[in-house]
Design a protein around this motif. Structure first.
Motif, PDB file in Angstrom:
ATOM      1  N   ASN A 189      -8.998  -8.070  10.104  1.00 26.27           N
ATOM      2  CA  ASN A 189      -9.281  -7.719   8.531  1.00 26.27           C
ATOM      3  C   ASN A 189     -10.128  -6.620   8.348  1.00 26.27           C
ATOM      4  N   GLU A 190     -10.660  -6.426   7.089  1.00 22.86           N
ATOM      5  CA  GLU A 190     -11.424  -5.107   6.600  1.00 22.86           C
ATOM      6  C   GLU A 190     -12.569  -5.273   7.283  1.00 22.86           C
ATOM      7  N   ILE A 224      -5.186  -5.081  10.233  1.00 23.93           N
ATOM      8  CA  ILE A 224      -5.210  -3.552  10.147  1.00 23.93           C
ATOM      9  C   ILE A 224      -5.465  -3.236  11.679  1.00 23.93           C
ATOM     10  N   ALA A 265      -6.537   0.190  14.222  1.00 25.98           N
ATOM     11  CA  ALA A 265      -7.199   1.191  13.959  1.00 25.98           C
ATOM     12  C   ALA A 265      -7.642   1.790  15.239  1.00 25.98           C
ATOM     13  N   PHE A 283     -11.709   4.412   4.564  1.00 26.21           N
ATOM     14  CA  PHE A 283     -10.121   4.216   4.140  1.00 26.21           C
ATOM     15  C   PHE A 283      -9.648   5.238   3.167  1.00 26.21           C
ATOM     16  N   ILE A 306      -0.642  -1.203   9.143  1.00 25.12           N
ATOM     17  CA  ILE A 306      -1.221  -2.640   8.582  1.00 25.12           C
ATOM     18  C   ILE A 306      -0.002  -3.599   8.677  1.00 25.12           C
ATOM     19  N   ILE A 318      -4.435   4.303   1.889  1.00 21.91           N
ATOM     20  CA  ILE A 318      -4.714   3.122   2.567  1.00 21.91           C
ATOM     21  C   ILE A 318      -5.085   2.096   1.848  1.00 21.91           C
ATOM     22  N   ILE A 351      -3.448  -1.652   1.052  1.00 24.25           N
ATOM     23  CA  ILE A 351      -4.099  -3.006   1.016  1.00 24.25           C
ATOM     24  C   ILE A 351      -4.297  -3.614  -0.171  1.00 24.25           C
ATOM     25  N   VAL A 390      -6.608   4.545  10.648  1.00 24.56           N
ATOM     26  CA  VAL A 390      -5.787   3.626  10.830  1.00 24.56           C
ATOM     27  C   VAL A 390      -4.512   3.831  11.214  1.00 24.56           C
ATOM     28  N   ILE A 421      -3.708  -9.660   5.502  1.00 22.37           N
ATOM     29  CA  ILE A 421      -3.661  -8.294   6.070  1.00 22.37           C
ATOM     30  C   ILE A 421      -4.135  -8.213   7.628  1.00 22.37           C
ATOM     31  N   LYS A 444       3.220  -1.367   6.996  1.00 25.61           N
ATOM     32  CA  LYS A 444       2.681  -0.023   6.662  1.00 25.61           C
ATOM     33  C   LYS A 444       2.428   0.504   8.071  1.00 25.61           C
TER      34      LYS A 444
END
Length: 713
Positions: free
Chosen positions: A485-486, A514, A516, A494, A524, A498, A502, A521, A512, A422
């Motif tokens: 990761n997150e 990410i 940024a 987010f 992904i 987004i 996710i 962001v 995932i 993404k």
């Protein structure tokens, strides 16, 4: 224990009797005479002159001594001329037998044609001459057996011949001798064909190696190779043992090990397998395993030993044959005596019927119903890169209803792969590559593989910091960037889009990553273990060959398991399993079904051992060969359906052979009740069954031409 190669073993039953005779010698109690592979295994302390005398009583002889430590098998001290001489003798014996049978048949036919024009003494003399040249070995062995009260096939034939001639049945007695001689010749020819097919497979083992010794080239026997030695392998030569390439680049034909005909490109630091062929260029290889420990040596040793593992059917037939022959003699005596004594029937008629019963009683076809088919099946599978450790496992493979698969490394490739991207900013891939390029983490490698494929420019970061379990933070061109990761991207709120992306990626079972900057962001990555290209087709093919249920066992979470199962077509899956829980699932499945477990042979050993049949894959890794009952020498499942199809065919042929052998004998014996059984019918029923059983079993080898070419290319 010493091992010897034998020639001239006439039948499986005879091999068993020779074994029993040798076991009675001093130090001979552990001796084995192996009919399928034509070998003698005996204690070094046994008197070999006495052993050779026992073998000679059945027309068998030792070709050469072999060496258990070297799967090339020929002992280095043995004379090749000696071996060749015995082979020549054996070929000469076969040729002589063919000539004698042809001459006997010609004399027999000519005597029948001109019988009415010949004096009786000349006709009888001609019949006796034809009998003598075609059946003298059987007759002599049978007479010797009678003096020792030993009852086997030769004894039955000898009694039948004496009986036939004693009542003046010269014509039929001669036909019995000729057809029995032909029967034995064809029976030996069938087993020899199966053995030669196996010997062709064993020839893939290299014989010599060129080692570098203080900078000088030296040719040595492959059996003497040791770990750490450096060997040179020129174009067209076989790699002598497992090793690592120190110098050179080439394509290598691994058909002898994997059954795959397409060459594999090899370069410095790549591993190579003993027995594979260097197609071009010069390779310098460091040996990592002494030859006897190499993949090829283990494969050849296991395949050769696999010939002698008895299936339940074979063990039953062996026990049955031991009591069968004496029982037939008792039945024949009853047929000869009961009707005349109790029903006033003619002695001559029922004596003749009893002789026919003796001939019907020969267990040749029954004994041959399994071994040729099993040896052929094991050999054909081995040529196709499928190592079956014994006939019992080949038989079991044909009965499997359910196959359970480990997921990672079996249905999937066992390594992370970027499956979805993404992208929200044009700098996404460039920044991701710059951050991940120096990381050795498997996920970082997967991202780099994707970025390299896109040919995106990347730079070295000015600063780089790893947050364990979360990701990376780095400075590129004065700007700070995050990848992970997150929890590693906690400084950004987010957007709904987004958050939705996710959520969708996680729903698909993806890990995932990410990427940024300080404010937004950039993109992904959705990462997962890549499904093998062939997995979906393999599952479909398994159902086509009669597998009723496929099951996937994995330690991964439910969403990942669900996604993989749906993509490959597996009907049932179990996720979040620990190794011991996989074993529990296999135990549950085996309560109601015949279950095979397929894994990579490393992490799945307990489950492989628990299933009715353990199948490992992975180019002959030590753990795979040692753990499983069947090893797929390729690093994929593509050939599993064909192995199952072949095993089902072997099982059907064995069942048909047993039914045919017993069926023809029962029909012939039933003809004796009304007195319709003749010597002609008796010998034709026995010979017909033996020839059919042999030819039908050998059809399993048909279609192996391409496999043979793959091995020898």
């Amino acid at each position: 224990m010493a091992e010897y190669k034998l020639k001239g073993l006439s039948c499986a039953n005879c091999a068993r009797e020779l074994q029993e005779a040798i076991q009675k010698l001093e130090n001979g109690q552990n001796a084995k005479v192996l009919y399928n592979s034509g070998k003698l295994i005996v204690d070094e302390q046994v008197n070999m002159k006495k052993v050779e005398k026992i073998l000679a009583s059945d027309g068998a002889f030792i070709v050469n001594k072999t060496d258990n430590g070297d799967p090339n098998r020929l002992t280095r001290t043995e004379s090749h001329n000696h071996s060749h001489g015995h082979d020549h003798v054996h070929e000469h014996t076969n040729q002589k037998l063919k000539v004698l049978l042809s001459l006997a048949t010609t004399v027999f036919i000519l005597t029948i044609i001109f019988e009415n024009n010949l004096p009786p003494s000349i006709a009888i003399g001609s019949f006796l001459f034809a009998t003598a040249i075609s059946g003298y070995t059987t007759f002599l062995k049978g007479l010797k057996n009678l003096t020792q009260f030993k009852f086997n096939i030769d004894t039955l034939m000898t009694i039948a011949l004496i009986g036939a001639f004693s009542i003046g049945e010269w014509k039929e007695g001669t036909l019995v001798a000729i057809l029995f001689g032909l029967n034995e010749y064809l029976e030996g020819l069938g087993m020899e064909k199966a053995r030669k097919s196996m010997e062709e497979l064993l020839k893939v083992a290299p014989k010599e190696a060129t080692i570098l010794d203080n900078g000088l080239e030296k040719i040595v026997p492959v059996g003497s190779l040791q770990k750490g030695q450096i060997v040179l392998v020129r174009s067209g030569e076989k790699i002598p043992s497992d090793g690592v390439i120190l110098d050179g680049r080439s394509s290598v034909n691994e058909a002898a090990i994997t059954g795959e005909s397409l060459p594999v490109e090899k370069k410095v630091n790549d591993t190579v397998l003993g027995g594979s062929i260097n197609n071009e260029g010069l390779l310098k290889v460091e040996i990592t395993k002494a030859y006897e420990d190499s993949s090829l040596a283990k494969i050849l040793h296991l395949v050769e030993d696999a010939q002698e593992t008895k299936t339940p059917k074979e063990l039953f037939i062996d026990r049955f044959a031991k009591y069968y022959t004496p029982l037939i003699i008792v039945i024949a005596i009853l047929v000869m005596t009961v009707p005349p004594l109790l029903f006033n029937s003619e002695w001559g008629v029922w004596f003749y019927q009893g002789l026919a019963v003796l001939i019907v009683g020969c267990p040749c076809a029954l004994i041959l119903s399994s071994p040729i088919a099993l040896v052929s099946g094991i050999t054909r599978n081995a040529r196709n890169g499928i190592l079956v450790k014994g006939g019992v496992f080949l038989e079991q493979l044909g009965k499997i209803e359910t196959i359970a698969f480990d997921k990672t490394g079996t249905l999937t490739k066992g390594e992370p792969h970027v499956l979805e991207v993404k992208q929200y900013d044009e700098l996404f891939l460039s920044i991701a590559g710059s951050l991940e390029k120096s990381s050795s983490h498997p996920i970082a490698k997967a991202i780099m593989k994707k970025i390299m494929a896109e040919s995106v420019p990347i730079t070295d970061p000015e600063q780089l910091q790893t947050n364990s379990g979360q990701g990376i933070v780095g400075v590129i061109n004065g700007q700070k960037y995050w990848a992970g990761n997150e929890s590693n991207i906690g400084h950004i709120n987010f957007t709904d889009k987004i958050q939705n992306d996710i959520h969708l990626l996680k729903e698909k079972g993806y890990t995932i990553v990410i990427v940024a900057d300080k404010e937004k962001v950039l993109g992904i990555f959705g990462i997962a273990d890549e499904i093998r290209e062939e997995s979906q087709q393999v599952i479909k093919n398994l159902y086509d060959v009669g597998i009723k249920q496929t099951v996937m066992l994995t330690g991964d979470h439910q969403k990942t398991a669900e996604k993989v199962a749906a993509e490959v077509g597996v009907t049932t899956y179990y996720s979040n399993l620990l190794p011991e829980e996989k074993v529990t699932k296999i135990k549950e499945l085996t309560k109601t079904k015949h279950v095979a477990m397929v894994g990579d042979g490393i992490n799945d050993a307990p489950a492989l051992a628990t299933a009715d049949l353990g199948i490992a894959m992975g180019k002959g890794t030590d753990s795979a060969i040692e753990t499983a009952d069947i090893v797929l020498m390729q690093d994929h499942l593509g050939k599993l359906p064909e192995a199952i199809r072949l095993s089902k065919r072997v099982n059907k042929i064995i069942a048909f052979n047993i039914s045919l052998a017993l069926g023809l004998k029962i029909i012939a014996l039933l003809l004796a009740i009304p007195g319709w059984l003749t010597l002609w019918i008796a010998i034709l029923s026995d010979m017909g069954a033996t020839i059919l059983v042999t030819l039908i079993s050998l059809t399993i080898l048909i279609g192996q031409g391409q496999e043979k070419r793959n091995v020898t290319t």
